[in-house]
Design a protein around this motif. Structure first.
Motif: not given
Length: 348
Positions: A177-182, A70-73
């Motif tokens: 692998v992160p917990r969420s890919h969204d 989310e930080v990257a996004l």
């Protein structure tokens, strides 16, 4: 020739991106506001370069507060075209996106610390991969965010150059692998994302990157490359007190010939204390002023067609004769000769 990069520092533009993202995420400013390079007069001055450790600390605080995808996004979304200065336009205004990303790799120092990061562009058959290697001493989560954001920035700039959204063929991240890919799927517009790669990279169809850019203009890339070189030559790394002084001196010099009292006031010091601190650092007021005037004069002679009289007036010399004496003392040649020797570099 590209001027030496300021290793250990990053551009104020990148620092501003980090600070803005931290604010949007709600990271308490008390955790980073004291860091070197974040004073308003430095953060808002494109000549200043903050220590790499400043951006590292902010990235670590952000990823301690919010999941790294989310930080990257958020950082990618908040980084519009132009927010990273000339580096953005090297990509978006080149004859093709591929040529642009190659220029961006060459002039990466205008944004990042090239002592810890690099870009490599590799053509393989019908595909082109752009990889980002970051060796900064970051926490694991902060490193993941930086790597993912870098690929997102490449994608957004290349898409802007092509004037259409470019969906990558493949994305590889040197992360677990992160917990969420969204957030990553939203960032790249694809589910073709692999993790635990040796190096982070984003791959596109070669035909997409080799197509002529609609924004390109003849000769513009050469102008932008010269601007990137000038940016590196005139930027001021902030590593300690002397760097802070030189930043204040350069800022004062932009509006008028600098005076000791004016610069001392900018630094909240008495003139006597300022002179004493300069002596402690092995330099003097007159020597520092001479250095900044020499850089200003040389830049105007190399990069403009101003007359010698006009250059003298802009740099605080009484007349062209005084300017000629100064240039002769610095370089052992006349201003006209100095300008002629720079002509081949200006036309590359």
């Amino acid at each position: 020739m590209i001027p030496p990069a300021h290793e250990g520092t990053t551009s104020s533009a990148l620092t501003r991106l980090n600070v803005n993202a931290a604010r949007l995420l709600g990271v308490p400013a008390k955790g980073y506001a004291h860091l070197l390079g974040l004073a308003p007069e430095h953060l808002n001055d494109d000549l200043c370069r903050a220590p790499t450790t400043t951006s590292i600390r902010i990235a670590e605080l952000m990823t301690a507060h919010t999941a790294w995808p989310e930080v990257a996004l958020l950082m990618t979304q908040q980084s519009g075209i132009g927010s990273l200065g000339v580096w953005d336009y090297l990509i978006t205004c080149a004859p093709s996106p591929l040529e642009g990303i190659r220029d961006a790799a060459t002039y990466l120092a205008t944004v990042l610390d090239v002592g810890t990061g690099s870009i490599e562009v590799i053509e393989h058959g019908r595909h082109v991969s752009v990889s980002h290697d970051n060796g900064a001493d970051l926490t694991f989560e902060a490193a993941c965010a930086v790597r993912a954001c870098a690929l997102g920035l490449f994608q957004s700039r290349l898409g802007h150059a092509a004037r259409r959204h470019l969906v990558p063929v493949h994305v590889a991240l040197a992360t677990e692998v992160p917990r969420s890919h969204d957030a990553l799927i939203e960032l790249y517009g694809t589910r073709a994302i692999d993790f635990e790669a040796p190096v982070s990279s984003i791959t596109f169809r070669a035909a997409d990157l080799k197509a002529p850019s609609p924004l390109s203009q003849p000769g513009l890339s050469a102008v932008l490359r010269r601007h990137a070189e000038q940016t590196l030559a005139t930027s001021i790394p902030l590593r300690g007190w002397l760097d802070l002084f030189r930043a204040a001196l350069a800022s004062a010099h932009e509006t008028a010939p600098p005076t000791l009292s004016a610069v001392a006031q900018r630094m909240s010091l008495s003139t006597r204390t300022l002179q004493r601190r300069l002596e402690e650092h092995g330099t003097t007021w007159s020597g520092e002023v001479e250095d900044i005037r020499r850089a200003h004069v040389t830049g105007l002679l190399h990069d403009t067609d101003l007359s010698i009289n006009a250059v003298a007036a802009r740099t605080g010399y009484a007349d062209a004769r005084a300017l000629r004496r100064a240039v002769q003392r610095w370089y052992g040649q006349t201003p006209a000769t100095l300008r002629r020797t720079a002509q081949p570099q200006r036309c590359q």
